[in-house]
Design a protein around this motif. Structure first.
Motif, PDB file in Angstrom:
ATOM      1  N   VAL A 136       0.870  -1.175   0.000  1.00 25.19           N
ATOM      2  CA  VAL A 136       0.000   0.000   0.000  1.00 25.19           C
ATOM      3  C   VAL A 136       0.910   1.229   0.000  1.00 25.19           C
ATOM      4  CG1 VAL A 136      -1.788   1.301   1.205  1.00 25.19           C
ATOM      5  CG2 VAL A 136      -1.842  -1.205   1.229  1.00 25.19           C
ATOM      6  N   ILE A 137       0.870   1.989  -1.085  1.00 22.42           N
ATOM      7  CA  ILE A 137       1.703   3.197  -1.203  1.00 22.42           C
ATOM      8  C   ILE A 137       0.957   4.350  -0.549  1.00 22.42           C
ATOM      9  CG2 ILE A 137       2.916   4.722  -2.780  1.00 22.42           C
ATOM     10  CD1 ILE A 137       3.950   1.840  -2.773  1.00 22.42           C
ATOM     11  N   PRO A 138       1.496   4.930   0.523  1.00 25.46           N
ATOM     12  CA  PRO A 138       0.766   5.947   1.294  1.00 25.46           C
ATOM     13  C   PRO A 138       1.053   7.385   0.848  1.00 25.46           C
ATOM     14  CG  PRO A 138       2.695   5.259   2.522  1.00 25.46           C
ATOM     15  CD  PRO A 138       2.742   4.551   1.189  1.00 25.46           C
ATOM     16  N   ASN A 139       0.471   7.796  -0.278  1.00 26.30           N
ATOM     17  CA  ASN A 139       0.561   9.188  -0.729  1.00 26.30           C
ATOM     18  C   ASN A 139       2.015   9.612  -0.960  1.00 26.30           C
ATOM     19  OD1 ASN A 139      -0.693  11.627  -1.512  1.00 26.30           O
ATOM     20  ND2 ASN A 139      -0.298  12.540   0.478  1.00 26.30           N
ATOM     21  N   LEU A 140       2.712   8.874  -1.811  1.00 27.01           N
ATOM     22  CA  LEU A 140       4.112   9.167  -2.123  1.00 27.01           C
ATOM     23  C   LEU A 140       4.249   9.534  -3.594  1.00 27.01           C
ATOM     24  CD1 LEU A 140       5.943   6.229  -0.284  1.00 27.01           C
ATOM     25  CD2 LEU A 140       5.624   8.563   0.549  1.00 27.01           C
ATOM     26  N   ASN A 141       5.326  10.262  -3.913  1.00 25.78           N
ATOM     27  CA  ASN A 141       5.667  10.493  -5.309  1.00 25.78           C
ATOM     28  C   ASN A 141       6.122   9.177  -5.941  1.00 25.78           C
ATOM     29  OD1 ASN A 141       7.027  13.327  -3.897  1.00 25.78           O
ATOM     30  ND2 ASN A 141       5.434  13.519  -5.445  1.00 25.78           N
ATOM     31  N   PRO A 142       6.015   9.020  -7.258  1.00 26.51           N
ATOM     32  CA  PRO A 142       6.452   7.774  -7.896  1.00 26.51           C
ATOM     33  C   PRO A 142       7.893   7.390  -7.580  1.00 26.51           C
ATOM     34  CG  PRO A 142       5.158   9.067  -9.434  1.00 26.51           C
ATOM     35  CD  PRO A 142       5.328   9.918  -8.218  1.00 26.51           C
ATOM     36  N   PHE A 143       8.819   8.348  -7.616  1.00 29.72           N
ATOM     37  CA  PHE A 143      10.213   8.026  -7.305  1.00 29.72           C
ATOM     38  C   PHE A 143      10.366   7.589  -5.848  1.00 29.72           C
ATOM     39  CE2 PHE A 143      12.041  10.962 -10.842  1.00 29.72           C
ATOM     40  CZ  PHE A 143      11.721   9.993 -11.782  1.00 29.72           C
ATOM     41  N   GLN A 144       9.639   8.211  -4.944  1.00 30.64           N
ATOM     42  CA  GLN A 144       9.692   7.813  -3.535  1.00 30.64           C
ATOM     43  C   GLN A 144       9.152   6.395  -3.367  1.00 30.64           C
ATOM     44  OE1 GLN A 144       7.382  11.043  -1.826  1.00 30.64           O
ATOM     45  NE2 GLN A 144       9.214  12.015  -1.014  1.00 30.64           N
ATOM     46  N   ALA A 145       8.086   6.069  -4.088  1.00 32.30           N
ATOM     47  CA  ALA A 145       7.503   4.730  -3.999  1.00 32.30           C
ATOM     48  C   ALA A 145       8.481   3.670  -4.499  1.00 32.30           C
ATOM     49  CB  ALA A 145       6.201   4.679  -4.799  1.00 32.30           C
ATOM     50  N   ILE A 146       9.150   3.942  -5.623  1.00 39.18           N
ATOM     51  CA  ILE A 146      10.102   2.971  -6.173  1.00 39.18           C
ATOM     52  C   ILE A 146      11.304   2.818  -5.249  1.00 39.18           C
ATOM     53  CG2 ILE A 146      11.670   2.502  -8.101  1.00 39.18           C
ATOM     54  CD1 ILE A 146       9.635   3.850  -9.933  1.00 39.18           C
ATOM     55  N   ASN A 147      11.785   3.913  -4.664  1.00 40.93           N
ATOM     56  CA  ASN A 147      12.897   3.820  -3.721  1.00 40.93           C
ATOM     57  C   ASN A 147      12.504   3.031  -2.479  1.00 40.93           C
ATOM     58  OD1 ASN A 147      14.976   5.188  -5.100  1.00 40.93           O
ATOM     59  ND2 ASN A 147      14.148   7.173  -4.537  1.00 40.93           N
ATOM     60  N   LEU A 148      11.227   3.088  -2.100  1.00 37.52           N
ATOM     61  CA  LEU A 148      10.746   2.277  -0.979  1.00 37.52           C
ATOM     62  C   LEU A 148      10.705   0.799  -1.357  1.00 37.52           C
ATOM     63  CD1 LEU A 148       9.461   2.152   1.883  1.00 37.52           C
ATOM     64  CD2 LEU A 148       7.245   2.483   0.774  1.00 37.52           C
ATOM     65  N   LEU A 149      10.269   0.512  -2.575  1.00 36.72           N
ATOM     66  CA  LEU A 149      10.166  -0.880  -3.025  1.00 36.72           C
ATOM     67  C   LEU A 149      11.536  -1.530  -3.206  1.00 36.72           C
ATOM     68  CD1 LEU A 149       7.330  -0.440  -5.678  1.00 36.72           C
ATOM     69  CD2 LEU A 149       7.124  -1.610  -3.480  1.00 36.72           C
ATOM     70  N   LYS A 150      12.525  -0.762  -3.630  1.00 38.46           N
ATOM     71  CA  LYS A 150      13.829  -1.359  -3.933  1.00 38.46           C
ATOM     72  C   LYS A 150      14.516  -1.902  -2.684  1.00 38.46           C
ATOM     73  CE  LYS A 150      16.958   2.612  -3.521  1.00 38.46           C
ATOM     74  NZ  LYS A 150      17.845   3.548  -4.220  1.00 38.46           N
ATOM     75  N   THR A 151      14.137  -1.413  -1.501  1.00 40.61           N
ATOM     76  CA  THR A 151      14.766  -1.895  -0.267  1.00 40.61           C
ATOM     77  C   THR A 151      14.370  -3.334   0.052  1.00 40.61           C
ATOM     78  OG1 THR A 151      12.954  -0.992   1.092  1.00 40.61           O
ATOM     79  CG2 THR A 151      14.852   0.435   0.686  1.00 40.61           C
ATOM     80  N   GLU A 152      13.261  -3.820  -0.544  1.00 39.84           N
ATOM     81  CA  GLU A 152      12.799  -5.184  -0.269  1.00 39.84           C
ATOM     82  C   GLU A 152      12.881  -6.085  -1.494  1.00 39.84           C
ATOM     83  OE1 GLU A 152       9.163  -5.547   1.855  1.00 39.84           O
ATOM     84  OE2 GLU A 152       9.391  -3.624   2.881  1.00 39.84           O
ATOM     85  N   ALA A 153      13.417  -5.566  -2.589  1.00 42.41           N
ATOM     86  CA  ALA A 153      13.479  -6.361  -3.821  1.00 42.41           C
ATOM     87  C   ALA A 153      14.608  -7.386  -3.756  1.00 42.41           C
ATOM     88  CB  ALA A 153      13.678  -5.439  -5.019  1.00 42.41           C
ATOM     89  N   ILE A 154      14.335  -8.588  -4.269  1.00 42.92           N
ATOM     90  CA  ILE A 154      15.331  -9.658  -4.358  1.00 42.92           C
ATOM     91  C   ILE A 154      15.300 -10.210  -5.781  1.00 42.92           C
ATOM     92  CG2 ILE A 154      16.050 -11.920  -3.527  1.00 42.92           C
ATOM     93  CD1 ILE A 154      14.771 -11.272  -0.858  1.00 42.92           C
ATOM     94  N   SER A 155      16.434 -10.259  -6.427  1.00 44.50           N
ATOM     95  CA  SER A 155      16.509 -10.722  -7.812  1.00 44.50           C
ATOM     96  C   SER A 155      16.170 -12.197  -7.906  1.00 44.50           C
ATOM     97  CB  SER A 155      17.914 -10.458  -8.370  1.00 44.50           C
ATOM     98  OG  SER A 155      18.065 -11.060  -9.630  1.00 44.50           O
ATOM     99  N   SER A 156      15.406 -12.561  -8.933  1.00 47.20           N
ATOM    100  CA  SER A 156      15.048 -13.965  -9.123  1.00 47.20           C
ATOM    101  C   SER A 156      16.156 -14.752  -9.802  1.00 47.20           C
ATOM    102  CB  SER A 156      13.762 -14.069  -9.967  1.00 47.20           C
ATOM    103  OG  SER A 156      13.980 -13.536 -11.263  1.00 47.20           O
ATOM    104  N   VAL A 157      17.143 -14.071 -10.380  1.00 46.87           N
ATOM    105  CA  VAL A 157      18.246 -14.746 -11.066  1.00 46.87           C
ATOM    106  C   VAL A 157      19.427 -14.923 -10.128  1.00 46.87           C
ATOM    107  CG1 VAL A 157      19.842 -14.651 -13.018  1.00 46.87           C
ATOM    108  CG2 VAL A 157      17.495 -13.808 -13.283  1.00 46.87           C
ATOM    109  N   GLU A 158      19.954 -13.808  -9.621  1.00 48.51           N
ATOM    110  CA  GLU A 158      21.115 -13.888  -8.734  1.00 48.51           C
ATOM    111  C   GLU A 158      20.738 -14.163  -7.290  1.00 48.51           C
ATOM    112  OE1 GLU A 158      20.590 -11.169 -10.647  1.00 48.51           O
ATOM    113  OE2 GLU A 158      22.160 -11.231 -12.175  1.00 48.51           O
ATOM    114  N   GLN A 159      19.419 -14.101  -6.990  1.00 50.59           N
ATOM    115  CA  GLN A 159      18.933 -14.276  -5.616  1.00 50.59           C
ATOM    116  C   GLN A 159      19.585 -13.263  -4.677  1.00 50.59           C
ATOM    117  OE1 GLN A 159      16.514 -16.659  -5.103  1.00 50.59           O
ATOM    118  NE2 GLN A 159      16.669 -17.155  -7.269  1.00 50.59           N
ATOM    119  N   SER A 160      19.790 -12.057  -5.187  1.00 51.88           N
ATOM    120  CA  SER A 160      20.506 -11.053  -4.400  1.00 51.88           C
ATOM    121  C   SER A 160      19.641  -9.822  -4.185  1.00 51.88           C
ATOM    122  CB  SER A 160      21.794 -10.645  -5.121  1.00 51.88           C
ATOM    123  OG  SER A 160      21.483 -10.061  -6.378  1.00 51.88           O
TER     124      SER A 160
END
Length: 206
Positions: A136-160
Motif C-alpha cells: 500500500v503506497i501511502p501518498n508518495l511520489n512515484p520516485f519515492q515509492a520505487i525507492n521504498l520498493l527497492k529496499t525489499e526487492a530480491i533478484s530472481s536470477v542472482e537471488q541477491s
C-alpha cells in the motif's frame, strides 16, 4: 544565442538526470522570446571515438529555473538555466495512494509506464524479482515509492538484494548490484572463500 557551457548530472543513486547551461545572448532573444521556465530543451551530444550518445531530441528535457542573468558587455548578456527531465517534473506533481499486488518488478514497471503515474516512453531496464507481494503506497511520489520498493526487492536470477534505481542516457534502470557488476557471471569477480553459519566439525582433541 550561443551555448557556452552545458553540464549533465547523473548518478546511480539518483532516479533522474539533470543539468544546467550557460547561454550568451547578444541578439536580445531573451526579451523577444522571454525565458520563464517550462520551456522544452532539445540537444544531442557525442564524444569523438565513443559510440554512446546523450540524446534529448526525442525525450525532451525541460527548463525549470532561470537562475541568473548578468551583463557581460554592452550588447551581450549571459543567462544561466537549470534543466531536468520531464519524468522528474511529472514526479513532483504526482502522488500515489494505491495498493499494488504482484512482484516488485511488475509494480515498478506499472509505476514507470502507467499513464496515471509517470507514463514514461523511455527504455526501461528492470531486473525480474521473486516473491508475490502486496504493498500500500501511502501518498508518495512515484520516485519515492520505487525507492521504498527497492529496499525489499530480491533478484530472481542472482537471488541477491541491493537494488538500485537510476536514470542514464539509455533510460531508466531498476537493477540489482550483482547484475550491474556482471551478467551471467561472465564479468563477475569469482569469490575467494565461502563462509557458512554452522557448527564446526568435531575436533580431534576436545
Amino acid at each position: 544565442c550561443q551555448v557556452k557551457e552545458l553540464n549533465i548530472y547523473q548518478s546511480i543513486d539518483c532516479p533522474f538526470m539533470s543539468g544546467n547551461m550557460l547561454i550568451a545572448d547578444s541578439q536580445g532573444v531573451a526579451e523577444i522570446l522571454p525565458l520563464m521556465g517550462q520551456e522544452r530543451l532539445l540537444f544531442s551530444l557525442k564524444t569523438p571515438g565513443h559510440s554512446n550518445t546523450v540524446n534529448f531530441n526525442k525525450y525532451h528535457a525541460i527548463i525549470y529555473n532561470v537562475e541568473k542573468r548578468f551583463q557581460t558587455s554592452d550588447r551581450e548578456q549571459t543567462i544561466f538555466l537549470n534543466w531536468t527531465t520531464l519524468e522528474h517534473y511529472k514526479n513532483i506533481r504526482t502522488k500515489i495512494s494505491e495498493s499494488f499486488d504482484g512482484t516488485i518488478s511488475k509494480i515498478v514497471q506499472k509505476i514507470l509506464r502507467g499513464k496515471n503515474y509517470l507514463g514514461t516512453k523511455k527504455p526501461v531496464n528492470i531486473d525480474v524479482t521473486r516473491n508475490l507481494r502486496k504493498y500500500v503506497i501511502p501518498n508518495l511520489n512515484p520516485f519515492q515509492a520505487i525507492n521504498l520498493l527497492k529496499t525489499e526487492a530480491i533478484s530472481s536470477v542472482e537471488q541477491s538484494p541491493h537494488f538500485l534505481f537510476f536514470e542514464n542516457p539509455n533510460g531508466f534502470h531498476f537493477r540489482s548490484l550483482d547484475s550491474l557488476i556482471g551478467q551471467k557471471g561472465s564479468l563477475s569477480v569469482q569469490h575467494k572463500q565461502t563462509y557458512r553459519f554452522q557448527p564446526p566439525e568435531a575436533p580431534q582433541n576436545p
